[in-house]
Scaffold this motif. Structure first.
Motif, mmCIF file in Angstrom:
data_model
loop_
_atom_site.group_PDB
_atom_site.id
_atom_site.type_symbol
_atom_site.label_atom_id
_atom_site.label_comp_id
_atom_site.label_asym_id
_atom_site.label_seq_id
_atom_site.Cartn_x
_atom_site.Cartn_y
_atom_site.Cartn_z
ATOM 1 N N HIS A 125 1.018 -1.235 0.102
ATOM 2 C CA HIS A 125 -0.076 0.226 -0.022
ATOM 3 C C HIS A 125 0.829 1.288 -0.025
ATOM 4 O O HIS A 125 1.917 1.318 0.499
ATOM 5 N N ASP A 160 6.048 0.013 7.064
ATOM 6 C CA ASP A 160 4.825 -0.185 6.936
ATOM 7 C C ASP A 160 4.568 0.762 6.023
ATOM 8 O O ASP A 160 3.900 1.836 6.323
ATOM 9 N N VAL A 161 4.533 0.695 4.707
ATOM 10 C CA VAL A 161 5.149 -0.638 3.832
ATOM 11 C C VAL A 161 5.719 0.051 2.541
ATOM 12 O O VAL A 161 5.775 -0.751 1.706
ATOM 13 N N GLU A 194 -5.131 1.317 2.462
ATOM 14 C CA GLU A 194 -5.064 0.120 3.490
ATOM 15 C C GLU A 194 -5.177 0.750 4.747
ATOM 16 O O GLU A 194 -5.831 0.064 5.580
ATOM 17 N N GLU A 195 -4.721 1.764 5.250
ATOM 18 C CA GLU A 195 -4.762 2.123 6.664
ATOM 19 C C GLU A 195 -5.959 2.661 7.007
ATOM 20 O O GLU A 195 -6.200 2.709 8.332
ATOM 21 N N GLU A 222 1.992 -7.544 2.416
ATOM 22 C CA GLU A 222 2.870 -7.493 3.761
ATOM 23 C C GLU A 222 2.253 -8.158 4.853
ATOM 24 O O GLU A 222 1.275 -8.977 4.785
#
Ligand SMILES: [Zn+2]
Length: 497
Positions: A125, A160-161, A194-195, A222
């Protein structure tokens, strides 16, 4: 001889037989893993560490910070990241087909020489979590500086990431440069959110793939890293490869009744009833199933401590022991069961008024095998005697992911590549406790694995989503080398010969 002795002798023989069978099974536990006979890495690329570090630093400087309030996201930072990637990876830009989807999602397609074969996919991401303004002064180097100091690349996203994203790009760039051609088509897909759930990112990307009837031979996202002393009794570092992840559900549990003045209360108030229900729920957790972690210990084979090997090789005998042992500590219990966590409680507004309503929110992390429906049924059954209402709360729940097979050739190659890269480590498939974008991919591939090829040191694990996130130049170089080797393993036509 009296019959009594015959019985005693028979019991002794039987016990001895059980002991022998258990020991034989323990010694052969996990030893049937075969190494793949397929040539691992046709092309050896030598990467320049300085240029790798510089490219990652460039990506870190783009502050692609996620925000649940999406209108607050700085989209210019994503534009900047795209431009940076375009400049730093000219061969990818020239040779791969690039799609920018629904805003800033990035998909690259590297056509394979055999289009009959299912393609492979490497995911990551682009977005990162913010750096907490309250602790900015605690960063050794500013979070979006990408500073390269004393062999470390600093900043939000190094672990990350973006590290993984840029590593995949470096691997492809290096392989194109070396003249390598994959047999399978290779995709890279980098989501934008993604987060904050991935609903505008990998979820849309999977729909894009589905619309083209694409089925992936294998997918990597990940996930776990290579870590020291993660599993009690295992003496070597362990590479944790997520082959599934937990689901997510929050329930609101509510007690209703008549309110009134607190001078003449009923024997049980709404708060009392809710409290009893919650206590009952905590006293009756969703049962753990030790079988869920058996593949983890089986894949580690000889690295698994003997007692654990004995127990997991003979679950017909040791299931009860294992259940008890795992349920004795929260971290281990979470590995074998759907967890129950009471996180919010509401009720009452004034100290002399009986509330007519009291409610609690309970968060469940679902193990594969349990479903949203089965958990709700279980909770309703448990709190029934307390006359409580149960309903789904807040954000959409999601089911536990599918489970990818750690005995598949795709996983065997992952194991072999991890050992080639990191030396004497144990590899263990495990359940990812949090959520990753990979959960969207179960419909598109049987082989979805979550692994970040970094051997973490000291304080690094704690720096994720925290202060002082960094990756060393050597770690990043190793991650790129891993990606290059892994891509070649999966991109070949045949995985087993
Ligand atoms: Zn992440």
């Amino acid at each position: 001889m009296p019959i009594f002795y015959y019985i005693l002798a028979s019991i002794a023989v039987l016990l001895l037989a059980i002991v022998i069978i258990a020991l034989v099974r323990a010694f052969s536990f996990g030893s049937q893993k075969k190494a793949s006979a397929v040539k691992a890495e046709p092309v050896q690329v030598s990467f320049n560490k300085d240029s790798l570090a510089a490219h990652l630093a460039n990506a870190i400087q783009c502050a692609t910070v996620s925000d649940l309030e999406r209108e607050k996201i700085d989209l210019a930072a994503f534009d900047q990241l795209h431009k940076t990637l375009q400049e730093d990876f000219p061969l990818i830009e020239a040779n791969l087909e690039k799609t920018v989807l629904a805003g800033h999602n990035l998909i690259y397609r590297w056509q394979g020489t055999n289009q009959e074969l299912d393609p492979i996919l490497f995911m990551a991401h682009q977005d990162v979590v913010p750096a907490d303004p309250a602790s900015l002064d605690q960063w050794t180097q500013p979070p979006f500086s990408g500073a390269i100091v004393d062999g470390k690349i600093w900043g939000r996203g190094t672990l990350d990431v973006k590290g993984q994203m840029v590593a995949a790009m470096e691997a492809v760039e290096g392989l194109i440069n070396a003249g390598y051609q994959p047999e399978r088509t290779v995709y890279l897909a980098f989501g934008q959110d993604e987060e904050i759930g991935g609903t505008q990112g990998q979820k849309l990307i999977t729909e894009h793939f589905k619309a083209q009837n694409i089925h992936f031979a294998a997918v990597m996202d990940e996930g776990g890293a290579v870590l020291e002393s993660q599993i009690p009794g295992v003496k070597v570092p362990v590479a944790l490869v997520g082959n599934c992840e937990k689901g997510y559900l929050t329930l609101e549990i509510k007690a209703s009744g008549s309110g009134g003045h607190s001078s003449m209360p009923p024997a049980v108030t709404t708060i009392g009833r809710l409290a009893r229900g919650i206590a009952y729920l905590e006293n009756n957790p969703i049962p753990g199933i030790p079988h869920r972690v058996q593949p983890m210990f089986e894949t580690m084979g000889k690295h698994t401590p003997f007692l654990m090997r004995l127990a997991f090789a003979n679950m017909w005998l040791f299931n009860g022991y294992l259940k008890k042992r795992f349920e004795s500590a929260p971290r281990m219990a979470a590995m074998i069961r759907t967890t129950t966590a009471v996180t919010i409680i509401n009720g009452g507004v004034k100290d002399n008024v009986l509330p007519s309503e009291a409610s609690a929110f309970v968060n469940f992390r679902l193990s594969p095998g349990d479903t949203i429906e089965s958990v709700i049924e279980f909770v309703k059954y448990l709190v029934k005697p307390f006359d409580l209402e149960v309903k789904i709360s807040g954000e959409h729940p999601w089911e536990a992911s599918g489970v990818s097979d750690p005995n598949s050739p795709a996983f065997d190659h992952l194991v072999a590549c991890i050992k080639d890269t990191f030396g004497d480590v144990a590899v263990a498939p495990y359940t990812v406790m949090g959520a990753t974008d990979a959960r969207y991919y179960n419909e598109l591939s049987e082989n979805v694995f979550r692994f970040s090829p970094i051997k973490m040191e000291g304080d690094q694990l704690g720096s994720v989503h925290n202060i002082n996130e960094y990756i060393t130049v050597d770690q990043f170089h190793q991650a790129v080398a891993f990606m290059s080797a892994m891509l070649q393993r999966w991109a070949q036509a045949r995985w087993v010969e």
